[in-house]
Design a protein around this motif. Structure first.
Motif, PDB file in Angstrom:
ATOM      1  N   ALA A 184       0.398  -1.351  -0.268  1.00 36.96           N
ATOM      2  CA  ALA A 184      -0.326  -0.173   0.035  1.00 36.96           C
ATOM      3  C   ALA A 184       0.680   1.482  -0.194  1.00 36.96           C
ATOM      4  O   ALA A 184       0.532   2.152  -0.693  1.00 36.96           O
ATOM      5  CB  ALA A 184      -1.095  -0.181   1.309  1.00 36.96           C
ATOM      6  N   VAL A 185       2.023   0.845   1.230  1.00 38.01           N
ATOM      7  CA  VAL A 185       2.793   2.496   1.111  1.00 38.01           C
ATOM      8  C   VAL A 185       3.803   2.388  -0.688  1.00 38.01           C
ATOM      9  O   VAL A 185       3.442   4.382  -0.964  1.00 38.01           O
ATOM     10  CB  VAL A 185       3.721   2.562   1.639  1.00 38.01           C
ATOM     11  N   VAL A 186       4.112   1.210  -1.681  1.00 41.48           N
ATOM     12  CA  VAL A 186       4.197   2.011  -2.245  1.00 41.48           C
ATOM     13  C   VAL A 186       3.470   1.941  -3.738  1.00 41.48           C
ATOM     14  O   VAL A 186       3.868   2.991  -4.490  1.00 41.48           O
ATOM     15  CB  VAL A 186       4.810   0.225  -2.854  1.00 41.48           C
ATOM     16  N   GLY A 187       2.188   1.257  -3.259  1.00 43.76           N
ATOM     17  CA  GLY A 187       0.915   2.292  -3.773  1.00 43.76           C
ATOM     18  C   GLY A 187       1.051   3.800  -4.331  1.00 43.76           C
ATOM     19  O   GLY A 187       0.798   4.430  -5.466  1.00 43.76           O
ATOM     20  N   PHE A 188       1.003   4.201  -2.424  1.00 42.77           N
ATOM     21  CA  PHE A 188       1.371   5.522  -2.795  1.00 42.77           C
ATOM     22  C   PHE A 188       2.365   6.217  -3.604  1.00 42.77           C
ATOM     23  O   PHE A 188       1.368   7.461  -4.453  1.00 42.77           O
ATOM     24  CB  PHE A 188       1.063   5.965  -1.268  1.00 42.77           C
ATOM     25  N   ALA A 189       2.771   5.873  -3.856  1.00 42.19           N
ATOM     26  CA  ALA A 189       4.257   6.592  -4.624  1.00 42.19           C
ATOM     27  C   ALA A 189       3.694   6.388  -6.137  1.00 42.19           C
ATOM     28  O   ALA A 189       3.706   7.510  -6.680  1.00 42.19           O
ATOM     29  CB  ALA A 189       5.370   5.908  -4.005  1.00 42.19           C
ATOM     30  N   GLY A 190       3.166   5.137  -5.903  1.00 44.63           N
ATOM     31  CA  GLY A 190       2.888   5.100  -7.892  1.00 44.63           C
ATOM     32  C   GLY A 190       1.250   6.302  -8.223  1.00 44.63           C
ATOM     33  O   GLY A 190       1.744   6.879  -9.295  1.00 44.63           O
ATOM     34  N   VAL A 191       0.781   6.242  -6.913  1.00 47.41           N
ATOM     35  CA  VAL A 191      -0.607   7.281  -7.214  1.00 47.41           C
ATOM     36  C   VAL A 191       0.739   8.880  -7.408  1.00 47.41           C
ATOM     37  O   VAL A 191      -0.061   9.722  -8.162  1.00 47.41           O
ATOM     38  CB  VAL A 191      -1.279   7.575  -6.021  1.00 47.41           C
ATOM     39  N   ALA A 192       1.536   9.558  -6.815  1.00 52.12           N
ATOM     40  CA  ALA A 192       1.954  10.402  -6.874  1.00 52.12           C
ATOM     41  C   ALA A 192       2.697  10.665  -8.134  1.00 52.12           C
ATOM     42  O   ALA A 192       2.601  11.294  -9.313  1.00 52.12           O
ATOM     43  CB  ALA A 192       3.663  10.829  -6.039  1.00 52.12           C
ATOM     44  N   GLY A 193       2.835   9.659  -8.697  1.00 50.26           N
ATOM     45  CA  GLY A 193       3.647   9.964  -9.884  1.00 50.26           C
ATOM     46  C   GLY A 193       2.436   9.975 -11.783  1.00 50.26           C
ATOM     47  O   GLY A 193       3.086  10.618 -11.908  1.00 50.26           O
ATOM     48  N   LEU A 194       1.578   9.279 -11.050  1.00 52.59           N
ATOM     49  CA  LEU A 194       0.289   8.792 -11.755  1.00 52.59           C
ATOM     50  C   LEU A 194      -0.186  10.283 -11.893  1.00 52.59           C
ATOM     51  O   LEU A 194      -1.162  11.004 -12.686  1.00 52.59           O
ATOM     52  CB  LEU A 194      -0.318   7.562 -11.986  1.00 52.59           C
ATOM     53  N   ALA A 195      -0.987  11.040 -10.561  1.00 51.04           N
ATOM     54  CA  ALA A 195      -0.877  12.392 -10.858  1.00 51.04           C
ATOM     55  C   ALA A 195       0.542  13.323 -11.406  1.00 51.04           C
ATOM     56  O   ALA A 195      -0.519  13.933 -12.300  1.00 51.04           O
ATOM     57  CB  ALA A 195      -1.076  12.796  -8.806  1.00 51.04           C
ATOM     58  N   ALA A 196       1.537  13.063 -11.790  1.00 48.25           N
ATOM     59  CA  ALA A 196       2.676  14.224 -12.272  1.00 48.25           C
ATOM     60  C   ALA A 196       2.156  13.939 -13.598  1.00 48.25           C
ATOM     61  O   ALA A 196       2.494  15.210 -14.395  1.00 48.25           O
ATOM     62  CB  ALA A 196       4.059  13.594 -11.610  1.00 48.25           C
ATOM     63  N   LEU A 197       2.296  12.801 -13.919  1.00 48.39           N
ATOM     64  CA  LEU A 197       1.914  12.293 -15.360  1.00 48.39           C
ATOM     65  C   LEU A 197       0.948  13.125 -15.911  1.00 48.39           C
ATOM     66  O   LEU A 197       0.463  13.184 -17.006  1.00 48.39           O
ATOM     67  CB  LEU A 197       2.211  10.654 -15.471  1.00 48.39           C
ATOM     68  N   ALA A 198      -0.302  12.757 -15.026  1.00 51.37           N
ATOM     69  CA  ALA A 198      -1.204  13.513 -15.610  1.00 51.37           C
ATOM     70  C   ALA A 198      -1.241  14.882 -15.879  1.00 51.37           C
ATOM     71  O   ALA A 198      -2.155  14.868 -16.569  1.00 51.37           O
ATOM     72  CB  ALA A 198      -2.913  12.819 -14.655  1.00 51.37           C
ATOM     73  N   VAL A 199      -0.584  15.548 -15.279  1.00 49.47           N
ATOM     74  CA  VAL A 199      -0.762  17.670 -15.071  1.00 49.47           C
ATOM     75  C   VAL A 199       0.310  17.260 -16.403  1.00 49.47           C
ATOM     76  O   VAL A 199       0.091  17.552 -16.422  1.00 49.47           O
ATOM     77  CB  VAL A 199       0.237  17.753 -13.767  1.00 49.47           C
ATOM     78  N   TRP A 200       1.037  16.312 -16.381  1.00 48.21           N
ATOM     79  CA  TRP A 200       2.276  16.845 -18.097  1.00 48.21           C
ATOM     80  C   TRP A 200       1.630  16.660 -18.900  1.00 48.21           C
ATOM     81  O   TRP A 200       1.751  17.546 -19.831  1.00 48.21           O
ATOM     82  CB  TRP A 200       3.565  15.738 -17.234  1.00 48.21           C
ATOM     83  N   ILE A 201       0.857  15.460 -19.496  1.00 47.26           N
ATOM     84  CA  ILE A 201       0.341  15.278 -20.525  1.00 47.26           C
ATOM     85  C   ILE A 201      -1.448  15.210 -20.380  1.00 47.26           C
ATOM     86  O   ILE A 201      -2.074  15.268 -22.066  1.00 47.26           O
ATOM     87  CB  ILE A 201      -0.161  13.462 -20.937  1.00 47.26           C
ATOM     88  N   ARG A 202      -1.469  16.508 -19.053  1.00 45.80           N
ATOM     89  CA  ARG A 202      -3.158  16.690 -18.942  1.00 45.80           C
ATOM     90  C   ARG A 202      -4.300  15.732 -19.610  1.00 45.80           C
ATOM     91  O   ARG A 202      -5.085  15.796 -20.528  1.00 45.80           O
ATOM     92  CB  ARG A 202      -3.272  18.010 -20.282  1.00 45.80           C
TER      93      ARG A 202
END
Length: 305
Positions: A184-202
């Motif tokens: 679950a903790v590793v998943g939280f890190a993945g969420v941060a990465g996906l959120a950053a990707l979502a901002v980058w590619i809009r």
């Protein structure tokens, strides 16, 4: 995994497993088909492409369900929705059983790769790009869809398959509760990465996906804490679950469906002490299976001396 069955339509039942489709799937299907309308000469091919995505996701989820049944678990239902599918499976609480139940889904996509690749080679050899360009484009698209789904699912982000496989592997050295907590903790890190990707590619879809994963990671973390607390609870001697062989914990851990009060079902012999309701089956806190209380094992009588 979060419950998604509200707002679903039952499609069919196969191999004892009910398949449901969420209503939002139709809304997203119309949007996605319209967005990709220029890829083919007719929108009918776009419909076929989306139905191929539906078929790939469905076979993936059946991989989970049938593997769960193979290891003695209970596959309940499959729910398909715009972000993929959810197979509601309940494998035995063992790392190997859980690992196989989860890994079987991506293995379906792995098995599809050579099949789709050979079909693509055949379309090129037969000159379908010139004679049947829509069919050739469809085969190429389905190959990439399957490959992308496989790669994305294998990311070690809970509750994606990769995250759950990571949890199952960590279960061996860390145990049931701590492995889930780490995943679950590793998943939280993945969420941060996906959120950053979502901002980058809009991408609004990646924001939705990140939010979904975030909620499931939080649920997994709470589940891990509950499992850790449960592991430290005193157990009732002389009784064991018929499915997993685990002794039930002592305490008011069962809740009455009638009056919603918590009670110790083994202390009251499956009767609610508050409203008098009786229960035909008692659920195991550890594995979730349900059995009549009379089937829970009792100690053998001591031999006469």
């Amino acid at each position: 995994m979060m419950a998604l069955q509200q707002g679903t339509i039952r499609l069919f039942r196969f191999a004892g497993i009910d398949v449901f489709l969420h209503w939002s799937w139709f809304v997203v299907a119309v949007f996605e088909i319209d967005q990709r309308a220029g890829g083919y000469s007719s929108i009918a091919w776009n419909v076929l492409e989306y139905l191929a995505l539906f078929a790939i996701v469905l076979t993936h989820e059946f991989g989970h369900s049938l593997a769960c049944r193979q290891v003695g678990g209970t596959p309940d239902r499959i729910v398909l929705w715009p972000l993929g599918g959810v197979a509601y499976v309940n494998p035995p609480p063992r790392p190997g059983a859980t690992l196989w139940s989860i890994a079987a889904g991506p293995l379906v996509n792995v098995a599809l790769l050579p099949v789709l690749f050979v079909l693509g080679l055949a379309s090129g050899a037969l000159g379908w790009a010139n004679t049947m360009p829509n069919l050739e484009a469809l085969l190429r698209s389905v190959f990439y869809i399957n490959a992308v789904l496989l790669i994305f699912n294998m990311l070690p982000i809970y509750p994606l398959d990769g995250g759950q496989i990571l949890r199952s592997l960590l279960w061996y050295p860390l145990g049931r509760a701590r492995s889930l907590m780490v995943a679950a903790v590793v998943g939280f890190a993945g969420v941060a990465g996906l959120a950053a990707l979502a901002v980058w590619i809009r991408s609004a879809w990646f924001f939705v996906l990140a939010a979904f994963i975030l909620m499931n990671c939080w649920t997994g973390l709470q589940r891990a804490r509950a499992l850790s607390k449960l592991a430290k609870s005193p157990r009732r001697e002389g009784i064991a679950c018929p499915s997993c062989g685990t002794a039930p914990p002592i305490g008011a851990l069962w809740r009455c469906n009638n009056c919603r009060n918590a009670f110790d079902t083994f202390q009251t012999q499956a009767a609610c002490p508050f409203c008098g309701a009786r229960f035909d089956n008692t659920s195991c806190i550890d594995c979730g299976r349900r059995h009549p209380i009379s089937e829970w094992a009792t100690p053998a009588p001591a031999p006469l001396k």
